[in-house]
Scaffold this motif. Sequence first.
Motif, short mmCIF file in Angstrom:
data_model
loop_
_atom_site.label_atom_id
_atom_site.label_comp_id
_atom_site.label_asym_id
_atom_site.label_seq_id
_atom_site.Cartn_x
_atom_site.Cartn_y
_atom_site.Cartn_z
N LYS A 1 0.85 -1.20 0.00
CA LYS A 1 0.00 0.00 0.00
C LYS A 1 0.88 1.24 0.00
O LYS A 1 2.07 1.16 0.29
N ASP A 2 0.27 2.38 -0.28
CA ASP A 2 1.00 3.64 -0.34
C ASP A 2 1.59 3.98 1.03
O ASP A 2 0.91 3.90 2.06
N GLY A 3 2.88 4.33 1.09
CA GLY A 3 3.54 4.70 2.33
C GLY A 3 4.01 3.53 3.17
O GLY A 3 4.52 3.73 4.27
N GLU A 4 3.87 2.32 2.68
CA GLU A 4 4.25 1.13 3.44
C GLU A 4 5.75 0.86 3.29
O GLU A 4 6.36 1.20 2.29
N LYS A 5 6.34 0.23 4.31
CA LYS A 5 7.77 -0.08 4.29
C LYS A 5 8.00 -1.44 3.61
O LYS A 5 7.31 -2.42 3.90
N VAL A 6 8.99 -1.46 2.71
CA VAL A 6 9.35 -2.69 2.00
C VAL A 6 10.60 -3.25 2.65
O VAL A 6 11.66 -2.62 2.60
N SER A 7 10.48 -4.41 3.30
CA SER A 7 11.63 -5.06 3.94
C SER A 7 11.49 -6.57 3.79
O SER A 7 10.47 -7.07 3.31
N ARG A 8 12.52 -7.28 4.20
CA ARG A 8 12.48 -8.76 4.11
C ARG A 8 11.32 -9.31 4.95
O ARG A 8 10.63 -10.23 4.53
N GLU A 9 11.16 -8.73 6.13
CA GLU A 9 10.08 -9.18 7.01
C GLU A 9 8.70 -8.94 6.39
O GLU A 9 7.79 -9.74 6.54
N ALA A 10 8.57 -7.82 5.68
CA ALA A 10 7.29 -7.49 5.04
C ALA A 10 6.94 -8.54 3.98
O ALA A 10 5.78 -8.91 3.83
N PHE A 11 7.96 -9.03 3.28
CA PHE A 11 7.72 -10.07 2.26
C PHE A 11 7.25 -11.37 2.90
O PHE A 11 6.39 -12.07 2.36
N VAL A 12 7.81 -11.69 4.09
CA VAL A 12 7.39 -12.91 4.81
C VAL A 12 5.97 -12.75 5.33
O VAL A 12 5.15 -13.67 5.22
N GLU A 13 5.66 -11.60 5.91
CA GLU A 13 4.32 -11.35 6.45
C GLU A 13 3.24 -11.41 5.38
O GLU A 13 2.15 -11.92 5.60
N LYS A 14 3.55 -10.86 4.21
CA LYS A 14 2.58 -10.86 3.11
C LYS A 14 2.57 -12.18 2.33
O LYS A 14 1.84 -12.34 1.36
N LYS A 15 3.44 -13.12 2.77
CA LYS A 15 3.56 -14.45 2.17
C LYS A 15 3.91 -14.42 0.69
O LYS A 15 3.49 -15.26 -0.09
N LEU A 16 4.71 -13.41 0.33
CA LEU A 16 5.22 -13.35 -1.04
C LEU A 16 6.38 -14.33 -1.21
O LEU A 16 6.56 -14.91 -2.27
N PHE A 17 7.17 -14.49 -0.15
CA PHE A 17 8.26 -15.46 -0.13
C PHE A 17 8.23 -16.18 1.21
O PHE A 17 7.63 -15.70 2.16
N GLY A 18 8.92 -17.30 1.27
CA GLY A 18 9.02 -18.05 2.52
C GLY A 18 10.06 -17.44 3.44
O GLY A 18 10.62 -16.38 3.17
N LYS A 19 10.36 -18.13 4.53
CA LYS A 19 11.30 -17.62 5.52
C LYS A 19 12.73 -17.56 4.98
O LYS A 19 13.58 -16.88 5.54
N LEU A 20 13.00 -18.29 3.89
CA LEU A 20 14.34 -18.27 3.29
C LEU A 20 14.74 -16.88 2.84
O LEU A 20 15.92 -16.58 2.70
N VAL A 21 13.77 -16.02 2.59
CA VAL A 21 14.06 -14.66 2.11
C VAL A 21 14.90 -13.90 3.12
O VAL A 21 15.69 -13.03 2.75
N ARG A 22 14.79 -14.24 4.38
CA ARG A 22 15.57 -13.58 5.43
C ARG A 22 17.06 -13.82 5.21
O ARG A 22 17.89 -12.95 5.46
N ARG A 23 17.40 -15.02 4.74
CA ARG A 23 18.80 -15.37 4.51
C ARG A 23 19.28 -14.95 3.12
O ARG A 23 20.36 -14.41 2.96
N ARG A 24 18.45 -15.23 2.10
CA ARG A 24 18.85 -14.98 0.71
C ARG A 24 18.79 -13.52 0.31
O ARG A 24 19.60 -13.05 -0.47
N GLY A 25 17.82 -12.79 0.84
CA GLY A 25 17.68 -11.38 0.49
C GLY A 25 16.77 -11.17 -0.71
O GLY A 25 16.30 -12.11 -1.33
N VAL A 26 16.54 -9.89 -1.02
CA VAL A 26 15.64 -9.50 -2.11
C VAL A 26 16.31 -8.41 -2.93
O VAL A 26 16.99 -7.54 -2.37
N LYS A 27 16.11 -8.45 -4.24
CA LYS A 27 16.58 -7.36 -5.10
C LYS A 27 15.41 -6.90 -5.94
O LYS A 27 14.73 -7.70 -6.58
N ILE A 28 15.18 -5.60 -5.93
CA ILE A 28 14.07 -5.02 -6.71
C ILE A 28 14.60 -4.60 -8.07
O ILE A 28 15.64 -3.95 -8.18
N VAL A 29 13.88 -5.01 -9.11
CA VAL A 29 14.28 -4.75 -10.49
C VAL A 29 13.27 -3.80 -11.12
O VAL A 29 12.08 -3.86 -10.84
#
Length: 145
Positions: A83-111
Amino acid sequence: MQIHQLKVAKRKKTKLIGRGGKRGKTSGRGSKGQGSRTGSSIDPLFEGGRSSLVERMKKLRGFKSPYAKPYTVTLERLERSFKDGEKVSREAFVEKKLFGKLVRRRGVKIVATGELTKKLILGGDVDASVGALEIIKKIGGTVEE
């Protein structure tokens, strides 16, 4: 019927085969060849003279990193998921179930693929390409370090 009335079935006499009985002629070793000779013990990794699997693997070229690459996320996916004004972090991806818990270790890159209209706050634990950073800043989003 009582137990004392039971009779044990007679066993058949084993048939002796060939000279000397027990097993026949070649004694289960087949005929001729390396395995038929006395004292033959072949290395289980020996493949008959051809290059073994280990030898063939050495000839393969290239290098593969043992470290996992980060997950890639497009701006289009950020548009749909956040949503507008929301923070994008590794934890946010886990909470929204976009990625599993592995994202905490592997990381994310925005393209920078697709369009983004929402002002997002990019966390320090998330990488982004140069193009993606420009688009986020142009819209009015912020980047934490």
